[in-house]
Every structure is written in structure tokens, then in C-alpha cells.
Design a protein around this motif. Structure first.
Motif, mmCIF file in Angstrom:
data_model
loop_
_atom_site.group_PDB
_atom_site.id
_atom_site.type_symbol
_atom_site.label_atom_id
_atom_site.label_comp_id
_atom_site.label_asym_id
_atom_site.label_seq_id
_atom_site.Cartn_x
_atom_site.Cartn_y
_atom_site.Cartn_z
ATOM 1 N N LYS A 1 -12.636 6.786 -0.685
ATOM 2 C CA LYS A 1 -13.490 6.040 0.259
ATOM 3 C C LYS A 1 -13.295 6.629 1.667
ATOM 4 O O LYS A 1 -12.193 7.138 1.985
ATOM 5 C CB LYS A 1 -13.099 4.556 0.280
ATOM 6 C CG LYS A 1 -12.970 3.907 -1.100
ATOM 7 C CD LYS A 1 -14.318 3.694 -1.767
ATOM 8 C CE LYS A 1 -14.237 2.964 -3.078
ATOM 9 N NZ LYS A 1 -13.339 3.464 -4.104
ATOM 10 N N ALA A 2 -14.343 6.530 2.460
ATOM 11 C CA ALA A 2 -14.259 7.054 3.822
ATOM 12 C C ALA A 2 -13.244 6.256 4.626
ATOM 13 O O ALA A 2 -12.423 6.819 5.361
ATOM 14 C CB ALA A 2 -15.639 6.981 4.486
ATOM 15 N N GLN A 3 -13.277 4.953 4.486
ATOM 16 C CA GLN A 3 -12.313 4.105 5.176
ATOM 17 C C GLN A 3 -11.305 3.582 4.141
ATOM 18 O O GLN A 3 -11.569 2.677 3.370
ATOM 19 C CB GLN A 3 -13.050 2.925 5.851
ATOM 20 C CG GLN A 3 -12.128 1.915 6.553
ATOM 21 C CD GLN A 3 -11.293 2.562 7.661
ATOM 22 O OE1 GLN A 3 -11.832 3.197 8.588
ATOM 23 N NE2 GLN A 3 -9.974 2.465 7.569
ATOM 24 N N GLY A 4 -10.152 4.251 4.131
ATOM 25 C CA GLY A 4 -9.128 3.854 3.145
ATOM 26 C C GLY A 4 -8.354 2.634 3.597
ATOM 27 O O GLY A 4 -8.211 2.373 4.792
ATOM 28 N N LYS A 5 -7.831 1.895 2.610
ATOM 29 C CA LYS A 5 -7.034 0.725 2.973
ATOM 30 C C LYS A 5 -5.903 0.547 1.951
ATOM 31 O O LYS A 5 -6.136 0.547 0.737
ATOM 32 C CB LYS A 5 -7.936 -0.504 3.000
ATOM 33 C CG LYS A 5 -7.236 -1.736 3.562
ATOM 34 C CD LYS A 5 -8.239 -2.855 3.797
ATOM 35 C CE LYS A 5 -7.565 -4.185 3.996
ATOM 36 N NZ LYS A 5 -6.901 -4.516 5.122
ATOM 37 N N ILE A 6 -4.713 0.435 2.485
ATOM 38 C CA ILE A 6 -3.571 0.172 1.595
ATOM 39 C C ILE A 6 -2.944 -1.146 2.054
ATOM 40 O O ILE A 6 -2.671 -1.320 3.245
ATOM 41 C CB ILE A 6 -2.522 1.303 1.664
ATOM 42 C CG1 ILE A 6 -3.146 2.632 1.201
ATOM 43 C CG2 ILE A 6 -1.299 0.975 0.805
ATOM 44 C CD1 ILE A 6 -2.255 3.846 1.414
ATOM 45 N N THR A 7 -2.751 -2.061 1.092
ATOM 46 C CA THR A 7 -2.125 -3.337 1.456
ATOM 47 C C THR A 7 -0.840 -3.509 0.657
ATOM 48 O O THR A 7 -0.837 -3.331 -0.567
ATOM 49 C CB THR A 7 -3.072 -4.518 1.126
ATOM 50 O OG1 THR A 7 -4.377 -4.176 1.576
ATOM 51 C CG2 THR A 7 -2.593 -5.806 1.745
ATOM 52 N N ILE A 8 0.233 -3.853 1.373
ATOM 53 C CA ILE A 8 1.487 -4.180 0.656
ATOM 54 C C ILE A 8 1.590 -5.698 0.628
ATOM 55 O O ILE A 8 1.691 -6.349 1.676
ATOM 56 C CB ILE A 8 2.703 -3.554 1.348
ATOM 57 C CG1 ILE A 8 2.552 -2.021 1.378
ATOM 58 C CG2 ILE A 8 3.997 -3.940 0.632
ATOM 59 C CD1 ILE A 8 3.695 -1.278 2.028
ATOM 60 N N GLU B 1 3.372 -5.690 -4.429
ATOM 61 C CA GLU B 1 2.152 -5.041 -4.927
ATOM 62 C C GLU B 1 1.648 -4.097 -3.846
ATOM 63 O O GLU B 1 1.489 -4.496 -2.689
ATOM 64 C CB GLU B 1 1.094 -6.099 -5.247
ATOM 65 C CG GLU B 1 -0.219 -5.473 -5.709
ATOM 66 C CD GLU B 1 -1.285 -6.499 -6.089
ATOM 67 O OE1 GLU B 1 -0.965 -7.708 -6.139
ATOM 68 O OE2 GLU B 1 -2.428 -6.080 -6.313
ATOM 69 N N ILE B 2 1.436 -2.825 -4.234
ATOM 70 C CA ILE B 2 0.874 -1.868 -3.273
ATOM 71 C C ILE B 2 -0.535 -1.549 -3.772
ATOM 72 O O ILE B 2 -0.704 -0.934 -4.824
ATOM 73 C CB ILE B 2 1.771 -0.609 -3.147
ATOM 74 C CG1 ILE B 2 3.184 -1.035 -2.725
ATOM 75 C CG2 ILE B 2 1.159 0.384 -2.150
ATOM 76 C CD1 ILE B 2 4.212 0.066 -2.695
ATOM 77 N N ARG B 3 -1.500 -2.071 -3.046
ATOM 78 C CA ARG B 3 -2.889 -1.970 -3.518
ATOM 79 C C ARG B 3 -3.696 -1.062 -2.602
ATOM 80 O O ARG B 3 -3.540 -1.104 -1.378
ATOM 81 C CB ARG B 3 -3.477 -3.378 -3.537
ATOM 82 C CG ARG B 3 -4.892 -3.398 -4.052
ATOM 83 C CD ARG B 3 -5.452 -4.787 -4.134
ATOM 84 N NE ARG B 3 -6.831 -4.664 -4.591
ATOM 85 C CZ ARG B 3 -7.479 -5.586 -5.248
ATOM 86 N NH1 ARG B 3 -6.878 -6.738 -5.511
ATOM 87 N NH2 ARG B 3 -8.719 -5.397 -5.626
ATOM 88 N N ASP B 4 -4.516 -0.202 -3.237
ATOM 89 C CA ASP B 4 -5.391 0.639 -2.411
ATOM 90 C C ASP B 4 -6.836 0.435 -2.824
ATOM 91 O O ASP B 4 -7.109 -0.231 -3.822
ATOM 92 C CB ASP B 4 -4.968 2.118 -2.522
ATOM 93 C CG ASP B 4 -5.099 2.663 -3.926
ATOM 94 O OD1 ASP B 4 -6.116 2.385 -4.589
ATOM 95 O OD2 ASP B 4 -4.156 3.372 -4.384
ATOM 96 N N ASN B 5 -7.739 0.993 -2.038
ATOM 97 C CA ASN B 5 -9.164 0.868 -2.393
ATOM 98 C C ASN B 5 -9.715 2.232 -2.815
ATOM 99 O O ASN B 5 -10.852 2.567 -2.562
ATOM 100 C CB ASN B 5 -9.967 0.257 -1.233
ATOM 101 C CG ASN B 5 -9.943 1.154 -0.004
ATOM 102 O OD1 ASN B 5 -9.077 2.027 0.096
ATOM 103 N ND2 ASN B 5 -10.888 0.967 0.916
ATOM 104 N N GLU C 1 -12.692 0.178 -7.615
ATOM 105 C CA GLU C 1 -12.298 -0.500 -6.370
ATOM 106 C C GLU C 1 -10.851 -0.253 -5.973
ATOM 107 O O GLU C 1 -10.368 -0.787 -4.988
ATOM 108 C CB GLU C 1 -12.568 -2.002 -6.501
ATOM 109 C CG GLU C 1 -14.049 -2.310 -6.330
ATOM 110 C CD GLU C 1 -14.394 -3.672 -6.877
ATOM 111 O OE1 GLU C 1 -13.536 -4.571 -6.744
ATOM 112 O OE2 GLU C 1 -15.483 -3.819 -7.454
ATOM 113 N N GLY C 2 -10.173 0.488 -6.763
ATOM 114 C CA GLY C 2 -8.804 0.814 -6.355
ATOM 115 C C GLY C 2 -7.755 0.554 -7.422
ATOM 116 O O GLY C 2 -8.061 0.258 -8.578
#
Ligand SMILES: Nc1ncnc2c1ncn2[C@@H]1O[C@H](COP(=O)(O)OP(=O)(O)O)[C@@H](O)[C@H]1O
Ligand SMILES: [Mg+2]
Length: 483
Positions: free
Chosen positions: A388-395, A407-411, A466-467
Motif C-alpha cells: 500500500k502507498a500509505q503503510g501502517k503497522i500497529t502493535i 499483535e503486530i498488524r500491518d496493512n 488487508e494485511g
């Protein structure tokens, strides 16, 4: 029971039981013979019997030592009669076959019977005269005139005195039979308790020596044998473990050799190609040479990463790396992880954030350095496989009663549903990853080793396009220790 006690008990039983049986049999014998057959086996009778016997043989000895002249002497005959009167004994003196003195009227047949019985070798020497039992003692003598003769001494005995001998034979026989029987039985029991478990053990050891290590050695028998079995079982387990470890070492070595030769071949081939390009003058402009050298550098770096990963994986696999566990505040720790990776991610236009759903301060026991490697590897994967152009990682941090879940989640691109479980296998890489992204294919395999080294678990959930989520769970520290 231990062997010492068992031997003591067995020996005691072997001695005591035959005695008890013999005593019971003796009582039964006395009871049956006195009530049913009316034969008295009393000590009084025995004494009387022995007394008569000694009196008779003493008198016989006196007769034997006398000169033959005395035998015809009336006074001496009376003396002998007197001597035998205590046992109601009788005396008959024969010269040739003629009676020259008798204290009792006996017919010829009775005298003959006495002579036969008296000269017999038997111990009893009993004759029955007019329904009375007599003990007989016959002493041969020689008269002065050269004639031979016999002195017959007889004394009445209780009719059934002989039962004493039967009684003695009976109890001796009973004792011997019961002794042998008890001995055989006790030996059988001993062999069952000692020899059988030993032979079982010997079979098991035989199997071990043949290399069959899967059969468990069961503890049976007495304490000492049980201990021996337990020691052998320990030995079997250790042997099995060492063989398993050796197999693992071998597999590991084979894996290292094959993966080094396989996965390192590609970068080496391209390095060789670029070096040749430079040497052959294909790179004919300084820009081209520069580009070639940069490629060579990046390929060498890739090889370096691969070799390091391989060595680390191999050490972890053989449990050669000790972990240095420290009590760690999770929130602080993840803030630090984000702080470490954020600048690099920013370059790729990826935003990273922490979502804390924990209830207050929470601690876990971790090896900070090793776990950092795991987290950075997961974040690195999220960045590598970001489409994705705008990446997002959430811990995301949350908890259950006993554990902390990270949980390490990405898109990013997500993982094919069928491959989700394979990504932790060594050298597994999805096709796109294999062709495009740098890496050894060992990152998640190493992550798994490290997480499991913390007694934790790691797994992945794919959200398709979606990731991806990589999840880890660790035991919580509740006041005293790890739950
Ligand atoms: N966040 C992710 N998004 C998509 N695919 C992933 C992600 N993380 C891991 N994978 C897949 O799992 C494979 C194994 O990952 P890893 O063991 O780290 O090896 P590497 O990163 O060297 O390829 C990757 O090759 C990739 O196909
Ligand atoms: Mg990786």
C-alpha cells in the motif's frame, strides 16, 4: 520389600515352618494312635522300654564276662535272676540244646523263637509268648567241658513300645518332606520375585544393546531391583536423548551445508557475473562500474545476512544460546521498539503506532535483545511485503488471565490462507518474496525459536489483501513469577 529382608524372611520360613508342621503332625500322631489305635506313645513307656533294654544288655555283658563254671552254679543263677527281678526278667540257660536252668516254663518252640530273635540283627528283638511281648537278649557261652550253650534273657515289655520307633520315623519323615517342600516353594517364590524381574531387565538391556530404545523399562520386583530398573530406565532415556540430539546435529549440519550451497549460490553467481563484467570491460563507463560495484556490495551484504541468520538459527536449534531473561515493563519496551524502527519506516512511508489495551503496568520475563530481534524482523517483514502507498503497522497489547498477547498488524499484501502456517518453517518464502525481497527465509523460523525459548507461542493471522497479523503470547508475571 528389599532383598535382604526377603532372604531373611525366606530362610526363617524355611526353618520354622517344617518345625511347626512336624510338631502338629506329632500331636496328630499321638492323638490318632492313642484314641483310634489305642497305642500309647508316652515318655513313661519310652523310659521303661529303654530301662528294660539296658538292664537286659547289662546282664548279658555280665554273663559274657563270667567263666562258664559260674553258669552251672546255682547261686550265680539265682543272682542273675535276682538282678533281672526289677524288670520281671526271666533267665534260661541252655547247654547244647538242653535246658540246664530256667526261671520260666517255656516250650521248645518259644525257646527256638527266642534264639532266632535274639541272634537276629534287628534292634527290636521282641518275641510274643502267651500274648505277652518279651524283649530277648541271647548270649552265647562255652562250658569248661567244651560244650557250647546260650543264656537267654527275656523281660516283658509294654506291648506297643515299638510304636515309639514308628513315631520317630514318622516325625523325621514329616520333617524332611516338609523341609524339602517348603524349600522348593520358597525358592520358587524367591525366583519369582528376584530372578524373573532380573531376566526381564536383562531382556530389556539386550534390546537396548541392539539399539531398540523405545521400550520402557518397567520397575518390578524388590526395592534393589526396582532401583536398578530405574537406573537403567534413566540410562535408556539419556541414551535416547543423546541419539536424538546427535540426529538433530547431523540434520542441522546437513541443512547448513545444503542451504549454504543452495541459497548462497545465487548471490555468488551474480557477484561473479558482475566482477567478470568489470574485468571484461563490459562496464565501460565509470557510472556502470559504480552500479556494478554497488550491486556486488548489496549481494555480499545479503550473503552476510544469510550466513548470520543460518548460524543463529543453527545455534538456537541446538539450544546452544543461553537466554538472559529480565523482568521487563512491556509498554516501555514496545515504545522503545517503535522508537528504534520508526525512522527507517518513515522513509518507506509507513506509520507505526502502539495500541495499549493492558490494564495498568504489566511485566514479562524476556531476553530483551533476542526479542528485539524478533520484533524488528516482524516489522521488517511488514515493511518488505507492504503493497500500500500509505503503510501502517500497529502493535496491539492485550491480556488474558494468564498471558500477555502482542499483535503486530500491518496493512500489507497479506499471506495466502494456505501458507499462513508455513511461514515459520525454515527457508519458507512466498513466491513473490523469493523473487523480489531480500532475506534468508529464516527470519520467522528464528523468531519462533526465540519465542519458544521464552515458553511463549507465535502464530500468524492473514487478513488476505488487508494485511497480516503476527501474534505472540507470553506468560504474565503475577507478583511472584511467571504464570
Ligand atoms: N507481514 C507479512 N506480509 C506478507 N508476507 C509475509 C509477512 N511476513 C512474512 N511473510 C511471508 O513469510 C515468509 C517468511 O518470512 P521470513 O521468515 O521473515 O523470511 P524472509 O523475510 O527472509 O522472506 C516471507 O518470505 C513472506 O512470504
Ligand atoms: Mg524476514
Amino acid at each position: 520389600m528389599n532383598i535382604k529382608k526377603r532372604l531373611l524372611l525366606s530362610n526363617t520360613i524355611t526353618v520354622v515352618v517344617p518345625f511347626v508342621i512336624t510338631i502338629i503332625a506329632a500331636f496328630l500322631f499321638i492323638f490318632i494312635s492313642s484314641t483310634i489305635f489305642n497305642k500309647d506313645v508316652s515318655y513313661g513307656n519310652f523310659k521303661k522300654f529303654v530301662f528294660i533294654k539296658t538292664q537286659l544288655s547289662d546282664t548279658s555283658n555280665i554273663v559274657r564276662n563270667q567263666t562258664s563254671g559260674d553258669m552251672q552254679n546255682k547261686k550265680y543263677q539265682q543272682y542273675l535272676r535276682q538282678r533281672l527281678s526289677t524288670i520281671n526278667g526271666e533267665i534260661i540257660i541252655l547247654k547244647n540244646s538242653t535246658i540246664i536252668f530256667t526261671s520260666k516254663d517255656l516250650n521248645k518252640i518259644d525257646i527256638e523263637k527266642c534264639l532266632v530273635e535274639g541272634n537276629a540283627r534287628s534292634e527290636k528283638r521282641l518275641v510274643e509268648i502267651d500274648t505277652i511281648s518279651y524283649m530277648v537278649e541271647v548270649t552265647p557261652i562255652r562250658f569248661i567241658d567244651g560244650n557250647v550253650g546260650n543264656v537267654i534273657l527275656i523281660a516283658p515289655v509294654f506291648k506297643y513300645s515299638s510304636i515309639l520307633e514308628e513315631f520317630i520315623i514318622f516325625i523325621v519323615a514329616i520333617f524332611l518332606i516338609s523341609f524339602i517342600a517348603v524349600n522348593i516353594y520358597m525358592s520358587y517364590l524367591l525366583s519369582k520375585r528376584i530372578i524373573k524381574p532380573l531376566s526381564l531387565l536383562s531382556t530389556a538391556v539386550g534390546e537396548i544393546s541392539k539399539g531398540e530404545l523405545s521400550l520402557e523399562i518397567i520397575e518390578v520386583g524388590d526395592q534393589e531391583i526396582k532401583n536398578l530398573c530405574a537406573d537403567f530406565e534413566k540410562m535408556r532415556i539419556q541414551l535416547k536423548d543423546s541419539i536424538r540430539l546427535k540426529k538433530k546435529y547431523d540434520e542441522n549440519r546437513t541443512m547448513l551445508v545444503s542451504s549454504i550451497s543452495h541459497d548462497l549460490k545465487t548471490p555468488i553467481t551474480s557477484i561473479k557475473g558482475y566482477v567478470n563484467g568489470i574485468l571484461d570491460g563490459v562496464a565501460n563507463t565509470p557510472e556502470k562500474v559504480d552500479r556494478y560495484l554497488k550491486t556486488i556490495y548489496s549481494k555480499s551484504e545479503q550473503m552476510d545476512i544469510m550466513i548470520n541468520d543460518l548460524l543463529l538459527y543453527s545455534k538456537l536449534d541446538l539450544s546452544q544460546l543461553p537466554f538472559n531473561f529480565e523482568k521487563t515493563d512491556i509498554i516501555d519496551y514496545f515504545k522503545y521498539c517503535i522508537h528504534e524502527s520508526a525512522p527507517e519506516l518513515e522513509k518507506s512511508n509507513i506509520e507505526i503506532c502502539l495500541e495499549n489495551n493492558l490494564d495498568g503496568l504489566k511485566y514479562i520475563m524476556i531476553d530483551r535483545e533476542r526479542l528485539m530481534r524478533v520484533i524488528l524482523n516482524i516489522i521488517d517483514n511488514s515493511s518488505k511485503y507492504m503493497d500500500k502507498a500509505q503503510g501502517k503497522i500497529t502493535i496491539l497489547l492485550r491480556e488474558t488471565n494468564s498471558s500477555i498477547i502482542i499483535e503486530i498488524r500491518d496493512n500489507g499484501s497479506g499471506i495466502d490462507e494456505n501458507d499462513v502456517n508455513k511461514i515459520f518453517d525454515r527457508f519458507y518464502r512466498a513466491d513473490i518474496a523469493r523473487s523480489e525481497a531480500n532475506g534468508s527465509g529464516l527470519g520467522l523460523a528464528i523468531a519462533k525459536q526465540i519465542v519458544e525459548g521464552h515458553s511463549g507461542t507465535i502464530w500468524a493471522v492473514s487478513h488476505e489483501n488487508e494485511g497480516t497479523s503476527i501474534l505472540m503470547s507470553f506468560g504474565k508475571i503475577l507478583n511472584k513469577g511467571v504464570l
